[in-house]
Design a protein around this motif. Structure first.
Motif, short mmCIF file in Angstrom:
data_model
loop_
_atom_site.label_atom_id
_atom_site.label_comp_id
_atom_site.label_asym_id
_atom_site.label_seq_id
_atom_site.Cartn_x
_atom_site.Cartn_y
_atom_site.Cartn_z
N GLU A 132 0.84 -1.18 -0.01
CA GLU A 132 0.04 -0.25 0.04
C GLU A 132 0.77 1.15 -0.01
O GLU A 132 2.00 1.44 0.75
CB GLU A 132 -0.68 -0.12 1.32
CG GLU A 132 -2.08 0.96 1.24
CD GLU A 132 -2.89 0.93 2.41
OE1 GLU A 132 -3.40 1.94 2.85
OE2 GLU A 132 -3.37 -0.24 2.65
N LEU A 133 0.59 2.28 -0.96
CA LEU A 133 1.18 3.47 -1.09
C LEU A 133 0.71 4.48 0.03
O LEU A 133 -0.60 4.46 0.47
CB LEU A 133 1.21 4.17 -2.41
CG LEU A 133 1.77 3.34 -3.47
CD1 LEU A 133 1.24 3.85 -4.62
CD2 LEU A 133 3.17 3.19 -3.31
N ILE A 134 1.59 5.49 0.56
CA ILE A 134 1.11 6.51 1.26
C ILE A 134 0.90 7.68 0.42
O ILE A 134 1.71 8.13 -0.44
CB ILE A 134 2.24 6.73 2.40
CG1 ILE A 134 2.32 5.64 3.36
CG2 ILE A 134 1.88 7.96 3.15
CD1 ILE A 134 3.44 5.68 4.32
N CYS A 135 -0.23 8.24 0.32
CA CYS A 135 -0.54 9.32 -0.51
C CYS A 135 -0.57 10.78 0.48
O CYS A 135 -1.38 10.77 1.24
CB CYS A 135 -2.01 9.05 -1.16
SG CYS A 135 -1.99 7.63 -2.30
N LEU A 136 0.06 11.49 -0.04
CA LEU A 136 0.11 12.97 0.63
C LEU A 136 -0.11 13.94 -0.41
O LEU A 136 0.10 13.84 -1.48
CB LEU A 136 1.78 13.15 1.22
CG LEU A 136 2.46 12.17 1.87
CD1 LEU A 136 3.78 12.49 2.12
CD2 LEU A 136 1.76 11.95 3.35
N THR A 137 -0.67 15.36 0.16
CA THR A 137 -1.00 16.30 -0.55
C THR A 137 -0.76 17.43 0.17
O THR A 137 -0.69 17.45 1.50
CB THR A 137 -2.56 16.22 -0.69
OG1 THR A 137 -2.93 15.08 -1.36
CG2 THR A 137 -2.87 17.39 -1.77
N ARG A 138 -0.13 18.50 -0.54
CA ARG A 138 0.43 19.68 0.01
C ARG A 138 0.03 20.86 -0.81
O ARG A 138 0.48 20.77 -2.22
CB ARG A 138 1.98 19.59 0.24
CG ARG A 138 2.42 20.82 0.65
CD ARG A 138 2.41 21.13 2.41
NE ARG A 138 3.19 22.14 2.71
CZ ARG A 138 2.77 23.46 3.05
NH1 ARG A 138 1.82 24.07 2.65
NH2 ARG A 138 3.72 24.04 3.67
N TYR A 139 -0.30 21.85 -0.55
CA TYR A 139 -0.69 23.05 -1.35
C TYR A 139 0.64 23.90 -1.29
O TYR A 139 1.10 24.36 -0.32
CB TYR A 139 -2.05 23.83 -0.90
CG TYR A 139 -2.26 25.09 -1.71
CD1 TYR A 139 -3.01 24.74 -2.71
CD2 TYR A 139 -1.82 26.26 -1.27
CE1 TYR A 139 -3.30 25.93 -3.69
CE2 TYR A 139 -2.17 27.32 -2.13
CZ TYR A 139 -3.01 27.10 -3.31
OH TYR A 139 -3.44 28.35 -4.16
N ILE A 140 1.04 24.18 -2.59
CA ILE A 140 2.39 25.14 -2.72
C ILE A 140 2.02 26.31 -2.77
O ILE A 140 1.54 26.76 -3.71
CB ILE A 140 3.05 24.50 -4.07
CG1 ILE A 140 3.49 23.10 -3.87
CG2 ILE A 140 4.38 25.27 -4.20
CD1 ILE A 140 4.60 22.76 -2.86
N ASN A 141 1.91 27.34 -1.71
CA ASN A 141 1.88 28.58 -1.86
C ASN A 141 3.14 29.25 -2.01
O ASN A 141 4.09 28.91 -1.36
CB ASN A 141 1.17 29.06 -0.61
CG ASN A 141 2.09 28.42 0.75
OD1 ASN A 141 2.57 27.45 0.91
ND2 ASN A 141 1.88 29.55 1.81
#
Length: 98
Positions: A81-90
């Motif tokens: 299983e992959l770990i999914c990350l999200t980050r808003y680039i401001n």
């Protein structure tokens, strides 16, 4: 982290920024990562980039002219299983350089 990168303004005809993204964690956790696959906005010429650079904390270095979302899939060794990350680039003018 992001910062202004005026050296590229003329080339791109707009205000440009540089940004870095890294995976933060304790050394024993980072040692277990096999790779990180970053997905940038579709307007990038190479929107999907994969790194195995553990020493560099799986750093992504890019240029940007607009804010967007960055996604990362982290592959842990011996785990399906992959770990999914999200980050808003401001984009900021004076962010720290990672």
């Amino acid at each position: 982290s992001s910062w202004r990168y005026p050296q590229k303004d003329k080339e791109f005809g707009r205000r440009m920024y540089a940004f870095n993204a890294i995976i933060q964690g304790q050394d024993d956790v980072l040692d277990r990562i096999e790779y990180v696959k970053y997905t940038l906005h579709r307007s990038y010429p190479n929107p999907i980039q994969t790194t195995t650079d553990r020493v560099g904390r799986f750093k992504l270095k890019e240029l940007a002219y607009g804010e967007s979302e960055l996604r990362a899939e982290v592959k842990i060794k011996e785990q399906n299983e992959l770990i999914c990350l999200t980050r808003y680039i401001n984009l900021t003018d004076t962010g720290s350089r990672l």
